[in-house]
Scaffold this motif. Structure first.
Motif, PDB file in Angstrom:
ATOM      1  N   ILE A   1     -37.710 -26.482  -7.135  1.00 22.14           N
ATOM      2  CA  ILE A   1     -38.438 -25.652  -5.978  1.00 22.14           C
ATOM      3  C   ILE A   1     -38.839 -24.491  -6.609  1.00 22.14           C
ATOM      4  N   GLY A   2     -38.779 -24.285  -8.021  1.00 18.24           N
ATOM      5  CA  GLY A   2     -39.250 -23.112  -8.708  1.00 18.24           C
ATOM      6  C   GLY A   2     -40.495 -22.977  -9.336  1.00 18.24           C
ATOM      7  N   THR A   3     -41.106 -21.862  -9.693  1.00 19.50           N
ATOM      8  CA  THR A   3     -42.263 -21.882 -10.537  1.00 19.50           C
ATOM      9  C   THR A   3     -42.157 -22.131 -12.025  1.00 19.50           C
ATOM     10  N   LEU A   4     -43.121 -22.150 -12.451  1.00 19.31           N
ATOM     11  CA  LEU A   4     -42.892 -22.323 -13.694  1.00 19.31           C
ATOM     12  C   LEU A   4     -42.132 -21.178 -14.738  1.00 19.31           C
ATOM     13  N   GLU A   5     -42.303 -19.764 -14.189  1.00 23.53           N
ATOM     14  CA  GLU A   5     -41.488 -18.848 -14.944  1.00 23.53           C
ATOM     15  C   GLU A   5     -40.012 -19.345 -14.278  1.00 23.53           C
ATOM     16  N   VAL A   6     -39.758 -19.333 -13.065  1.00 17.12           N
ATOM     17  CA  VAL A   6     -38.312 -19.708 -12.894  1.00 17.12           C
ATOM     18  C   VAL A   6     -37.712 -20.677 -13.607  1.00 17.12           C
ATOM     19  N   MET A   7     -38.547 -21.938 -13.504  1.00 23.47           N
ATOM     20  CA  MET A   7     -37.901 -22.974 -14.389  1.00 23.47           C
ATOM     21  C   MET A   7     -37.986 -22.834 -15.797  1.00 23.47           C
ATOM     22  N   ASN A   8     -38.795 -21.867 -16.439  1.00 24.75           N
ATOM     23  CA  ASN A   8     -38.502 -21.649 -17.849  1.00 24.75           C
ATOM     24  C   ASN A   8     -37.147 -20.906 -18.023  1.00 24.75           C
ATOM     25  N   ASP A   9     -37.082 -19.878 -17.142  1.00 24.43           N
ATOM     26  CA  ASP A   9     -35.956 -18.850 -17.396  1.00 24.43           C
ATOM     27  C   ASP A   9     -34.551 -19.742 -17.283  1.00 24.43           C
ATOM     28  N   SER A  10     -34.456 -20.655 -15.942  1.00 23.06           N
ATOM     29  CA  SER A  10     -33.313 -21.540 -15.560  1.00 23.06           C
ATOM     30  C   SER A  10     -33.224 -22.340 -16.724  1.00 23.06           C
ATOM     31  N   LEU A  11     -34.077 -22.701 -17.591  1.00 23.44           N
ATOM     32  CA  LEU A  11     -33.831 -23.549 -18.685  1.00 23.44           C
ATOM     33  C   LEU A  11     -33.127 -22.781 -19.811  1.00 23.44           C
ATOM     34  N   TRP A  12     -33.454 -21.617 -19.979  1.00 17.23           N
ATOM     35  CA  TRP A  12     -32.921 -20.542 -20.995  1.00 17.23           C
ATOM     36  C   TRP A  12     -31.510 -20.417 -20.877  1.00 17.23           C
ATOM     37  N   ASP A  13     -31.210 -20.192 -19.576  1.00 12.86           N
ATOM     38  CA  ASP A  13     -29.772 -19.991 -18.805  1.00 12.86           C
ATOM     39  C   ASP A  13     -28.802 -21.325 -19.143  1.00 12.86           C
ATOM     40  N   LEU A  14     -29.677 -22.373 -18.853  1.00 10.98           N
ATOM     41  CA  LEU A  14     -28.968 -23.777 -19.018  1.00 10.98           C
ATOM     42  C   LEU A  14     -28.510 -23.963 -20.593  1.00 10.98           C
ATOM     43  N   ASN A  15     -29.369 -23.765 -21.370  1.00 12.28           N
ATOM     44  CA  ASN A  15     -29.113 -23.803 -22.860  1.00 12.28           C
ATOM     45  C   ASN A  15     -28.058 -23.023 -23.288  1.00 12.28           C
ATOM     46  N   ASN A  16     -28.360 -21.552 -22.920  1.00 11.50           N
ATOM     47  CA  ASN A  16     -27.202 -20.681 -23.278  1.00 11.50           C
ATOM     48  C   ASN A  16     -25.723 -20.920 -22.967  1.00 11.50           C
ATOM     49  N   ASN A  17     -25.817 -21.338 -21.440  1.00 14.41           N
ATOM     50  CA  ASN A  17     -24.474 -21.789 -21.072  1.00 14.41           C
ATOM     51  C   ASN A  17     -23.840 -23.154 -21.606  1.00 14.41           C
ATOM     52  N   PHE A  18     -24.714 -24.065 -21.956  1.00 10.38           N
ATOM     53  CA  PHE A  18     -24.386 -25.175 -22.557  1.00 10.38           C
ATOM     54  C   PHE A  18     -23.338 -24.781 -23.823  1.00 10.38           C
ATOM     55  N   TYR A  19     -23.936 -23.853 -24.803  1.00  9.59           N
ATOM     56  CA  TYR A  19     -23.158 -23.583 -25.835  1.00  9.59           C
ATOM     57  C   TYR A  19     -22.182 -22.587 -25.622  1.00  9.59           C
ATOM     58  N   GLN A  20     -22.226 -21.696 -24.669  1.00  8.63           N
ATOM     59  CA  GLN A  20     -21.360 -20.956 -24.491  1.00  8.63           C
ATOM     60  C   GLN A  20     -20.080 -21.342 -23.474  1.00  8.63           C
ATOM     61  N   LEU A  21     -20.454 -21.983 -22.513  1.00  9.77           N
ATOM     62  CA  LEU A  21     -19.642 -22.451 -21.550  1.00  9.77           C
ATOM     63  C   LEU A  21     -19.300 -23.817 -21.218  1.00  9.77           C
ATOM     64  N   TRP A  22     -20.132 -24.540 -20.431  1.00  7.46           N
ATOM     65  CA  TRP A  22     -19.945 -25.575 -20.181  1.00  7.46           C
ATOM     66  C   TRP A  22     -19.833 -26.892 -21.122  1.00  7.46           C
ATOM     67  N   GLY A  23     -20.743 -26.823 -22.092  1.00 10.60           N
ATOM     68  CA  GLY A  23     -20.511 -27.860 -23.182  1.00 10.60           C
ATOM     69  C   GLY A  23     -19.239 -28.341 -23.803  1.00 10.60           C
ATOM     70  N   GLN A  24     -18.469 -27.138 -23.931  1.00 15.04           N
ATOM     71  CA  GLN A  24     -16.992 -27.297 -24.338  1.00 15.04           C
ATOM     72  C   GLN A  24     -16.353 -27.915 -23.328  1.00 15.04           C
ATOM     73  N   LYS A  25     -16.463 -27.668 -22.000  1.00 17.14           N
ATOM     74  CA  LYS A  25     -15.686 -28.241 -20.926  1.00 17.14           C
ATOM     75  C   LYS A  25     -15.935 -29.629 -20.868  1.00 17.14           C
ATOM     76  N   LEU A  26     -17.193 -30.001 -21.245  1.00 18.80           N
ATOM     77  CA  LEU A  26     -17.505 -31.405 -21.042  1.00 18.80           C
ATOM     78  C   LEU A  26     -16.816 -32.092 -22.071  1.00 18.80           C
ATOM     79  N   VAL A  27     -16.823 -31.827 -23.443  1.00 19.99           N
ATOM     80  CA  VAL A  27     -16.093 -32.658 -24.286  1.00 19.99           C
ATOM     81  C   VAL A  27     -14.504 -32.567 -24.387  1.00 19.99           C
TER      82      VAL A  27
END
Length: 208
Positions: free
Chosen positions: A133-159
């Motif tokens: 539902i987001g604009t390009l800017e929102v999608m872009n920053d959401s991607l940044w958040d996702l990348n950051n959280n993957f390495y800091q939070l949920w990636g470890q929980k996944l493995v």
């Protein structure tokens, strides 16, 4: 930012991640209607694929000054947590070894599949919603958040969670439903105004 489909958020790796992440979210949202064996076998296949696709996401830079909107509410998180916990039953908890607290603990640390899945779900669903539902800017920053959280939070929980999932499949433990699980566990959860009541129907139609 360029307003076209050549933008990084429309790259092949991002689209493939969205596809897998959406399948994982649908699995958790429908866990109450899935028997335990099917749920665990599907999770076994999706978790490694989700990790792989997340590790291939392109890196980007923030564009907005304010934080992007979050969509998953506390009620949404509790819905997923309760659904998965009930579905897993006696197989929900497992011993944890990859936690910072383990170094200073004299007793074993207990984690749960349902809690980890709910935490992973929160990051994935927030990103998917912004992406849809987001604009390009929102999608872009959401991607940044996702990348950051993957390495800091949920990636470890996944493995971490993949270990007990793998053990259940490998050992052929009793994965049959312990009882006929009633959907009544969700009746006391107030989902008014939540992401489910707003969008679950339209997303379900898209994935039919």
């Amino acid at each position: 930012m360029e307003d076209n489909f050549e933008h990084i958020v429309y790259s092949k790796n991002v689209i493939e991640f969205v596809t897998v992440a959406n399948e994982f979210c649908l699995l958790l949202e429908n866990s109450a209607k899935t028997d335990k064996l099917e749920f665990v076998e599907t999770a076994q296949k999706l978790l490694p694929l989700l990790y792989l696709k997340a590790s291939m996401l392109p890196k980007n830079e923030l564009e907005l000054e304010e934080e992007v909107e979050k969509f998953v509410t506390e009620a949404d998180w509790e819905y997923i947590h309760s659904s998965v916990k009930t579905r897993m039953g006696a197989h929900d908890e497992f011993l944890e070894v990859f936690e910072d607290e383990m170094e200073y603990s004299d007793t074993p640390l207990i984690s749960s599949i349902s809690e980890n899945f709910a935490d992973i779900y929160q990051d994935l669903k927030d990103f998917i919603t912004s992406y849809k539902i987001g604009t390009l800017e929102v999608m872009n920053d959401s991607l940044w958040d996702l990348n950051n959280n993957f390495y800091q939070l949920w990636g470890q929980k996944l493995v971490n969670t993949l270990r007990p999932i793998h053990k259940l499949i490998a050992d052929k433990e009793s994965l049959k439903d312990d009882d006929n699980i009633s959907s009544s566990i969700h009746e006391n959860i107030d989902l008014s105004g939540s992401i489910f009541s707003q969008r679950q129907r339209e997303w379900g139609e898209e994935n039919e």
